[in-house]
Design an enzyme around this catalytic site. Structure first.
Site, PDB file in Angstrom:
ATOM      1  N   ARG A  72       3.153   4.642  12.164  1.00  0.00           N
ATOM      2  CA  ARG A  72       1.719   4.374  12.277  1.00  0.00           C
ATOM      3  C   ARG A  72       1.071   5.512  13.070  1.00  0.00           C
ATOM      4  NH1 ARG A  72      -0.609   0.635   9.225  1.00  0.00           N
ATOM      5  NH2 ARG A  72       0.584  -1.110  10.059  1.00  0.00           N
TER       6      ARG A  72
ATOM      7  N   CYS B   1       0.794  -1.230   0.000  1.00  0.00           N
ATOM      8  CA  CYS B   1       0.000   0.000   0.000  1.00  0.00           C
ATOM      9  C   CYS B   1       0.828   1.282   0.000  1.00  0.00           C
ATOM     10  CB  CYS B   1      -0.933   0.004   1.211  1.00  0.00           C
ATOM     11  SG  CYS B   1      -0.121  -0.339   2.767  1.00  0.00           S
TER      12      CYS B   1
ATOM     13  N   LYS C 239       9.773  -3.261   2.116  1.00  0.00           N
ATOM     14  CA  LYS C 239       8.888  -3.396   0.958  1.00  0.00           C
ATOM     15  C   LYS C 239       8.977  -2.168   0.056  1.00  0.00           C
ATOM     16  CE  LYS C 239       5.551  -6.535   3.080  1.00  0.00           C
ATOM     17  NZ  LYS C 239       4.373  -6.529   3.967  1.00  0.00           N
TER      18      LYS C 239
ATOM     19  N   HIS D 157      -2.790   6.679   3.676  1.00  0.00           N
ATOM     20  CA  HIS D 157      -1.377   6.824   4.024  1.00  0.00           C
ATOM     21  C   HIS D 157      -0.879   8.161   3.465  1.00  0.00           C
ATOM     22  CE1 HIS D 157      -1.540   2.854   5.486  1.00  0.00           C
ATOM     23  NE2 HIS D 157      -0.787   2.229   4.632  1.00  0.00           N
TER      24      HIS D 157
ATOM     25  N   GLN E  86       1.141   6.348   8.332  1.00  0.00           N
ATOM     26  CA  GLN E  86       0.209   5.363   7.795  1.00  0.00           C
ATOM     27  C   GLN E  86      -0.991   5.095   8.711  1.00  0.00           C
ATOM     28  OE1 GLN E  86       4.023   2.973   5.999  1.00  0.00           O
ATOM     29  NE2 GLN E  86       2.093   1.912   5.920  1.00  0.00           N
TER      30      GLN E  86
END
Lengths: 349, 349, 349, 349
Positions: free
Chosen positions: C235, C150, C205, C242, C176
């Site tokens: 977070r 994402c 990632k 995001h 995020q």
């Protein structure tokens, strides 16, 4: 069919934005005039709400380029929806009504006047007849019709749906969303990791307005309902949606099951008339034991439904339940629009 | 003075951490054993709560290097504070009591047993005498004493302080903090922009435990208070501090002023005895109309005071008010510690 | 036109719910099979997500009564969208591909395999040709195509739109939303009044997936882009969306104005092909200096648009800007659906 | 020892409240005058902050009854701490300095003047000598000394601690708490379920102030550090504590381990001098991979420590890490108090 020319008084605020959302595509009403404060008059709507458009989505395209006008120039519409700040509302609403306009007001200032209907179409559609008294009294062709405060509306709809059991006492504790205070409104330092157990004048509004809404109409006017209502109001860290913990005492014997049935089977005027903004059904009863929740349920019925859950017996009064209503749709702009739809259907304009 | 050797059962969880905070420097009690689940036994406390220490500040230095022991090995302390998960508590608490230990439990499992005191020292210090019955019944030298659920404690203290007006009905809607569910506990998707109108078994606890706490002791045991209590419980986006909206009906006539006076003048056993953890005063009455608020008032009296505000007349019952208590201090670990202090002062160990 | 029979693997989770929302009314694809974990197989979809439906609105009526099936029974659809938990995905996705099915996967497990396309239709539609290599390699008729993580997707779309300036270095700090961790996911005690500066495997990632997505395809496969990407992931207390703070160094000279122009004029394959789920435009550039904001802008383009703001020069690299993408729509389910639409249009199924 | 008479300019605001907390019990400084705006002058401190006391705990007892005075009457103290709103600060600070007073200012208006020290005691204690130039320049006996903006201070301390590796570029993305905007400050509708990617003038402050703080002093004044700093600032739903994601390029070769060692071994003037407000150590390095977090770590070192975590290599610059500092303690009131302690120890008053 020619649409009815419509103006919004206080078009740029939080409730004004909801009026825009509900009316920009309405089947009967056509946005014709957007009235704003003097410092915004002359701007386009998009300019005026640049950085202040708080509700979901974007400014509708057919509204973005409308030019805001000063309140003095409002004259070219058939009806006006009012979300004016309290102090400016009174004179302007009376002036417009005296010029033959229909005024649908979300503002508190005129709500408790004896010749002004305080209406929730699911609850007291017959109070519309008070318009005739108002017109005669004041010698006017227009009218002022108001809707109650955001936290009052769910209470009255639930009590009305349980009318058959003859409600006598209603005790409510609210957990209200911050959008009810407008923008900028409630400081984030009051809401992060916190609850504020006070909202100015809110408890008084629930306690008095609900009696008028649930009252009976005769040619002498409105007689308040014989009901004791006590409210305790709290501001919580929620964007939209007022959640209310309600206990009710009835003079008729009842049970949780009977109450659930009555709520599920509640059918009222706006639903019967299929008014465009009427939710179908008016009341949604959820069976999950942890519902209704603001973030999940506030947009039920496009924000116009009342969602009820946790109907159960109360050790002190008879029945307790949780009620959720979207405060700036069902509890404000949508309430005024639904009033307008009812009055149009009944031929008042 | 030699300090009393003290163990904590369930030392690593949320309430366990509060026990650590309250006891690592206690004038009477000395941390001697920290009991944890099998997978943590053998670790130091600091290792076990690495990344799970949720409460303010750091792990106290004199606790960080203590080695956690398995529950089977707990045997070397005089008293044990219990914050065990429900299912493991019963057997272990009974075993320890049968071995002559004093068990001060925050766990629900033993609370409603007829020979187990359910105590709030400000409310029912005389229930301590039930220990004698328990010892005789069970043929043990130790004892189990419990404290009520976090949301029940503020209710009972307020009702006790108003005893002179003879309370008959109590209707409470709670707005409870997430720490009450422990860690990880409540998902953030349930709390951001939301309220959850349900906490499993919470309403039942308030409705039943408060009757026992407010009940009267005789040599036949506890007789429940004659009081109707109805609760509606909600989880809100607050870290610590349960806020409760309470309405009360009295059989004696009263007024907001009289109630405020009674709350302000409330003096109870822990205050008279100057117990180390007792807040002075037990009840703080605020005059500001928007208080108490969790983030501003939960640490009043080091988290042990009950803060009351908005005392006013109620249209349905007689008086309504807002009450705040810190749920994991006053409502859990601190409640057990205060019980221990009272029992020690009274010579039960 | 006969619609393409479609299955969802992992239909009840957070991303599975988004698949339902995007597919229940899709012009080309027809929901045919909903695959769930063994404990949910046999239930209706409505039963299985009772109290776990987290996304806006209600379960679509035409889905509510569909019966969930076990993964072993999945065989009757042409394509499958996969939102399985990581560990169960690999075998099932390979099995279905070997049975001639098209698998559109949001799962990480197959993303970095050399013969599996990792696609964002706006960025690397030509990577679809890797399917031919995959089929030959594996001797299969079906295929597995994946979309990136994402938080990677917005990065790659922005970098692609600025390709003309030859980006060399990308430094990104993400903020995020909690929905990225699914439900129950992030504990509320980690999010109320807090930020967590770590998301497991997320930085890796972004740093590796973006190089493959932006890489070039030849008949030898994918050659990674020559680009240095560094990510720092946090977070925050946001439900969906995001937000990413990105700085980029280019080898070509540029300016904030030129970058804004390039972003505004970006036209990519899905937009040119008018794919049903493609946002028009793919990138929205906002001029307000305090945008994009998650709550106001995440649903732009029905959650499929990337919203950019605050494009300005950077004292360290060349240009910095803020990017927002809806993580479970644009960044997950919508990404897979757009891949499917592109592949269908190109004739891969 | 006679304590130094101390005044606070702007005593009722958010930073003013932190000054009260830090000074009401200070070993060297004695609260003597509390200066407030004209509408508060004459009230007691407790009256003026009734309902506006936002920080933890209550108004200290020895401050509650102090009478607020108008700025014109401030004259009876040796030193003044300034937290005035920007526009009123300049004239008053200059006037007091010209009357022989020491002014320790948290206000931006005088920070970048060439003869005004912009100090962080851990970073540039030698800049105190600029006071001599200021006194000569202006022909005054007092002085004005400022501290940087809240988000700048953590950056400068970290860069200073890594001086041995010769930092050349610093790229920072901040996630800042709402208390930085004072009260009422940021509306809750901007913070619930949201992030605002803009704070007026904040990025410019970090980018310019840090160069002065890290600059070198000679008798010609301050020469800015040769360093490129780029900042991107965001407002997040956190009460206190600015979290910053920082990447740094050094001209010397380094590694994550070396950087961690340097941060852990950083010893600066306030720590060596054991100044009362100095945290020991100045920098705390955490090993847990999900720290620092605002709610858990902001009060480290009584809110005066800088907490660092996640030190790791960066694919674009050399090293990246997360830094947390309490914005209204370490980043505002505490910064001014620490400056005063240093200057007193060095004999400037």
């Amino acid at each position: 069919m020619t649409k009815i020319k419509t103006g919004i008084l206080g078009a740029t605020g939080m409730v004004g934005q909801r009026f825009i959302q509900l009316l920009h595509n309405h089947p009967w009403f056509e946005l014709n005039e957007l009235v704003a404060s003097p410092d915004n008059a002359g701007k386009t709507y998009a300019e005026a709400v640049y950085n202040k458009w708080i509700v979901e989505g974007s400014v509708p395209e057919n509204v973005a380029n409308m030019t805001l006008i000063d309140s003095e120039k409002a004259s070219d519409s058939d009806i006006y929806f009012s979300a004016l700040p309290h102090e400016s509302a009174r004179l302007l609403e009376e002036k417009l009504a005296s010029e033959g306009k229909g005024v649908l007001s979300n503002v508190a200032v005129n709500r408790m006047k004896s010749d002004v209907p305080l209406m929730v179409p699911e609850v007291n559609p017959e109070h519309a007849e008070l318009i005739n008294i108002q017109r005669k009294n004041r010698g006017i062709d227009g009218f002022i019709v108001t809707n109650p405060n955001c936290s009052t509306i769910p209470v009255t709809i639930v009590v009305k749906a349980l009318e058959q059991f003859n409600p006598e006492q209603v005790l409510v504790t609210t957990m209200q969303a911050v959008s009810g205070a407008g923008y900028p409104g409630v400081p984030s330092l009051d809401m992060l990791d916190n609850i504020v157990p006070f909202i100015p004048t809110e408890e008084e509004k629930i306690q008095t307005e609900s009696l008028k809404v649930l009252g009976s109409f005769s040619d002498k006017g409105i007689e308040n309902a014989k009901l004791a209502v006590s409210a305790s109001c709290n501001r919580c860290a929620v964007r939209d949606g007022h959640l209310e913990s309600i206990s009710i005492k009835f003079s008729e014997q009842t049970s949780a099951e009977k109450v659930i049935d009555a709520l599920k089977n509640f059918k009222a005027e706006p639903q019967k008339l299929s008014l465009p903004t009427a939710p179908q059904p008016a009341i949604i009863v959820m069976e999950q034991q942890n519902r209704p929740q603001p973030v999940r349920d506030r947009l039920n019925g496009n924000g116009m439904a009342i969602t009820v859950g946790r109907v159960r017996e109360c050790n002190v009064l008879d029945i307790k339940l949780m009620v959720l209503g979207h405060n700036t749709i069902r509890g404000a702009a949508g309430a005024s629009v639904l009033n307008a739809e009812l009055l149009h259907k009944k031929g008042f304009f």
